[in-house]
Scaffold this motif. Structure first.
Motif, PDB file in Angstrom:
ATOM      1  N   LYS A  38       0.829  -1.201   0.000  1.00 36.75           N
ATOM      2  CA  LYS A  38       0.000   0.000   0.000  1.00 36.75           C
ATOM      3  C   LYS A  38       0.866   1.255   0.000  1.00 36.75           C
ATOM      4  N   GLY A  39       0.354   2.263  -0.698  1.00 37.56           N
ATOM      5  CA  GLY A  39       1.104   3.504  -0.801  1.00 37.56           C
ATOM      6  C   GLY A  39       1.364   4.162   0.541  1.00 37.56           C
ATOM      7  N   ALA A  40       0.502   3.910   1.512  1.00 33.70           N
ATOM      8  CA  ALA A  40       0.713   4.487   2.842  1.00 33.70           C
ATOM      9  C   ALA A  40       1.825   3.777   3.596  1.00 33.70           C
ATOM     10  N   SER A  41       2.171   2.562   3.161  1.00 25.65           N
ATOM     11  CA  SER A  41       3.186   1.767   3.862  1.00 25.65           C
ATOM     12  C   SER A  41       4.578   1.952   3.288  1.00 25.65           C
ATOM     13  N   VAL A  42       4.675   2.075   1.954  1.00 29.13           N
ATOM     14  CA  VAL A  42       5.974   2.274   1.318  1.00 29.13           C
ATOM     15  C   VAL A  42       5.877   3.436   0.341  1.00 29.13           C
ATOM     16  N   SER A  43       6.988   4.103   0.113  1.00 29.16           N
ATOM     17  CA  SER A  43       6.981   5.297  -0.736  1.00 29.16           C
ATOM     18  C   SER A  43       8.156   5.302  -1.700  1.00 29.16           C
ATOM     19  N   ALA A  44       7.839   5.355  -2.985  1.00 29.65           N
ATOM     20  CA  ALA A  44       8.892   5.541  -3.987  1.00 29.65           C
ATOM     21  C   ALA A  44       9.375   6.986  -3.975  1.00 29.65           C
ATOM     22  N   GLU A  45       8.444   7.900  -3.692  1.00 29.50           N
ATOM     23  CA  GLU A  45       8.797   9.316  -3.687  1.00 29.50           C
ATOM     24  C   GLU A  45       9.891   9.598  -2.654  1.00 29.50           C
ATOM     25  N   GLU A  46       9.725   9.065  -1.439  1.00 28.34           N
ATOM     26  CA  GLU A  46      10.706   9.301  -0.387  1.00 28.34           C
ATOM     27  C   GLU A  46      12.030   8.590  -0.675  1.00 28.34           C
ATOM     28  N   ALA A  47      11.960   7.520  -1.448  1.00 32.01           N
ATOM     29  CA  ALA A  47      13.182   6.784  -1.783  1.00 32.01           C
ATOM     30  C   ALA A  47      14.001   7.474  -2.863  1.00 32.01           C
TER      31      ALA A  47
ATOM     32  N   CYS B 163       6.521  15.289  -5.887  1.00 29.89           N
ATOM     33  CA  CYS B 163       5.114  15.624  -5.673  1.00 29.89           C
ATOM     34  C   CYS B 163       4.464  14.414  -5.011  1.00 29.89           C
ATOM     35  N   SER B 164       3.217  14.565  -4.617  1.00 30.65           N
ATOM     36  CA  SER B 164       2.526  13.443  -3.988  1.00 30.65           C
ATOM     37  C   SER B 164       2.315  12.318  -4.987  1.00 30.65           C
ATOM     38  N   ASN B 165       2.091  11.116  -4.460  1.00 28.63           N
ATOM     39  CA  ASN B 165       1.848   9.981  -5.339  1.00 28.63           C
ATOM     40  C   ASN B 165       0.595  10.203  -6.182  1.00 28.63           C
ATOM     41  N   ALA B 166      -0.430  10.819  -5.597  1.00 33.47           N
ATOM     42  CA  ALA B 166      -1.667  11.092  -6.342  1.00 33.47           C
ATOM     43  C   ALA B 166      -1.395  12.009  -7.528  1.00 33.47           C
ATOM     44  N   ARG B 167      -0.550  13.019  -7.323  1.00 33.87           N
ATOM     45  CA  ARG B 167      -0.190  13.918  -8.424  1.00 33.87           C
ATOM     46  C   ARG B 167       0.585  13.155  -9.506  1.00 33.87           C
ATOM     47  N   LEU B 168       1.515  12.305  -9.074  1.00 32.78           N
ATOM     48  CA  LEU B 168       2.303  11.539 -10.044  1.00 32.78           C
ATOM     49  C   LEU B 168       1.412  10.649 -10.897  1.00 32.78           C
ATOM     50  N   MET B 169       0.426   9.994 -10.282  1.00 34.75           N
ATOM     51  CA  MET B 169      -0.472   9.132 -11.046  1.00 34.75           C
ATOM     52  C   MET B 169      -1.216   9.939 -12.112  1.00 34.75           C
ATOM     53  N   GLU B 170      -1.612  11.153 -11.777  1.00 33.67           N
ATOM     54  CA  GLU B 170      -2.296  11.993 -12.764  1.00 33.67           C
ATOM     55  C   GLU B 170      -1.333  12.480 -13.841  1.00 33.67           C
TER      56      GLU B 170
END
Length: 525
Positions: free
Chosen positions: A108-117, A134-141
């Motif tokens: 789940k995106g709340a558990s692991v983060s590519a952005e922070e990595a 940017c946030s993961n939601a922004r990246l998906m868009e």
């Protein structure tokens, strides 16, 4: 005794020692602490096994950085598929094989983060507000915005443009100069990065932007590309020449995009069907009504172009090298390409997107190259919440990283018999090896396969699956078909397929990486 008093006493005792004693303490204390910390870690039954290391902070960086797959295999033999190692101060939890793919890529995106990595590595290269900045939601868009230029209709238009760029390159490049030469030597580590950036810019960015992509502009992208190295991953902003070149290249490329964007805004000359630039200028409003700024659009253009450039440059270099020692495969490819073109009169100028779909060996050569040489040997995520490893007592704490390596599975005999052999025909009837299930999920940029339990994931999986997979096959297929129609190539005497250079962030051939080419009778130049 108060803590301050203890500190004063310790300092006084330390200064009373001889210089040699002081140096010994300074040098050996980190090593002692390192050993004690590892002993304590080993008592934790809720932690995965830790690979022992001697050098504080550095950890297992050297064996991992030099030969990651060999390192993983040696660790697996001792600890099993799940283990941890220290990489330059970071604790990396590795889960090998398809179950590991599922564990990391579908967490789940709340558990692991590519952005922070990754954001500290990518933001200086791409710019602010895009990709991982940017946030993961922004990246998906943002991925959804970019996909407007990655449709079948777009691919149909791209193929002739890519083919024309390749033929022009055969004429202009110092490695070929084919109007005046019938044979020669080409360094694929020079030709393929240039060729992929030229073909990608022509197809994705349009004719107007392509005119600006001369050798000097390609060099700017090369300077940007050097921002993706292990040292940048750990120290993203050092006062070194390559960092200054990276930052200057980012400003110049971004500024060039902005100049064209501003010009089109001012004149109203915007056609979303023309190129990715106009497409993003038209389709870049988030669900909450916020629009991407033009500077963010320029930054996203850099990210899109560089994302494909890495994969295609490395992959095309590798398939040229493997085919150099397999003349019989080159001949098979030549027969396939010419037989598909035969009903049209056998002319390369008629090569189309639909023709590429009728060339299974061309596709399988690309697929096999990606199997042996997945561009990224490791995929990271930073753990944001304690993460339980399925069916174990292990918990990966917040702040640690998880690591998955599809490239390890792809080059392992357990999943691919005789895995070290370059054999495109293994894919003639091997659909089961890439199956990830029929279930799909939409993370905001279109439906993708939900399952990531296949041993074959060259484009990643889950919410961060590469959206450029189909474009990569179009670009690489056109490159390969154009090469085999015009050229035969081998190695110089005594040369073989080079070893892999794992010291960069992308799995590249070690130099020298040269092929000896000669024109075919059907060469159009």
């Amino acid at each position: 005794m108060a803590l301050a008093d203890l500190a004063v006493t310790a300092y006084t005792s330390f200064t009373a020692l001889t210089l040699l004693q002081q140096i010994s303490i300074i040098v050996f204390t980190p090593f002692v602490y390192n050993i004690l910390w590892q002993l304590y870690y080993s008592t934790r039954k809720d932690r995965v096994p830790l690979v022992f290391y001697w050098i504080p902070w550095v950890g297992s960086a050297v064996p991992y950085g030099m030969q990651p797959y060999d390192f993983f295999e040696s660790c697996r033999a001792k600890h099993g598929d799940v283990f941890a190692f220290v990489l330059l101060g970071k604790v990396m939890t590795v889960y090998l094989g398809p179950k590991g793919h599922e564990f990391v890529l579908n967490s789940k995106g709340a558990s692991v983060s590519a952005e922070e990595a990754y954001k500290h590595l990518t933001t200086p290269v791409f710019g602010k507000g895009v990709i991982y900045d940017c946030s993961n939601a922004r990246l998906m868009e943002q991925k959804k915005f970019a996909k407007y230029a990655l449709t079948k209709d777009s691919f149909i238009n791209y193929v002739p443009k890519i083919k024309e760029e390749i033929l022009d390159y055969f004429v202009d490049s110092e490695n070929f100069k084919m109007k005046g030469k019938n044979s020669g030597i080409a360094n694929v580590m020079l030709t393929q990065p240039e060729l992929t950036i030229f073909t990608a810019s022509r197809s994705l960015m349009g004719d107007e932007m392509r005119k600006l992509f001369d050798a000097s502009f390609a060099q700017l992208y090369s300077d940007l590309d050097k921002g993706f190295t292990p040292i940048n991953f750990v120290f993203p902003n050092l006062p070194l020449p390559q960092y200054r070149k990276r930052d200057e290249a980012q400003r110049k490329i971004s500024g060039t995009y902005m100049k064209l964007i501003n010009q089109r805004r001012a004149t109203g000359d915007i056609d979303p069907q023309r190129d990715l630039i106009d497409s993003l200028m038209t389709h870049s409003t988030y669900k909450d009504g916020v629009k991407m700024t033009d500077q963010e659009i320029a930054n996203l253009l850099i990210g899109v172009l560089m994302g494909g450039q890495h994969t295609s440059a490395a992959t095309s270099a590798w398939f040229l090298l493997h085919l150099a020692e397999r003349p019989e495969l080159q001949e098979e490819l030549y027969q396939e390409v010419t037989s598909v073109l035969a009903p049209k009169g056998g002319k390369l100028e008629d090569l189309s997107y639909d023709d590429l779909q009728k060339m299974p060996l061309v596709t399988n050569v690309i697929k096999e190259t990606l199997r042996i040489h997945m561009p990224l040997h490791s995929i990271f995520r930073k753990v944001m919440k304690p993460l339980v490893v399925p069916n174990t007592k292990y918990v990966v704490p917040a702040g640690h990283h998880v690591l998955v390596s599809p490239g390890y599975a792809q080059t392992n005999d357990k999943y691919f018999p005789n895995a070290a052999k370059f054999d495109p025909h293994r894919w003639d009837d091997a659909s089961a090896q890439t199956s990830t299930g029929d279930d799909t999920i939409d993370y905001g940029f279109g439906a993708v396969s939900k399952g990531v339990s296949s041993p074959y994931l060259p484009f990643g999986g889950g919410r961060h699956r590469c959206i450029g997979e189909q474009f990569a096959y179009v670009q690489l297929g056109t490159i390969l078909a154009t090469y085999v129609f015009n050229l035969k190539w081998t190695f110089e005497e005594g040369a073989t397929v080079p070893d892999v250079d794992y010291t960069s962030m992308v799995t590249l051939p070690q130099e020298p990486a040269k092929i000896k080419w000669v024109k075919r009778e059907t060469c159009v130049i």
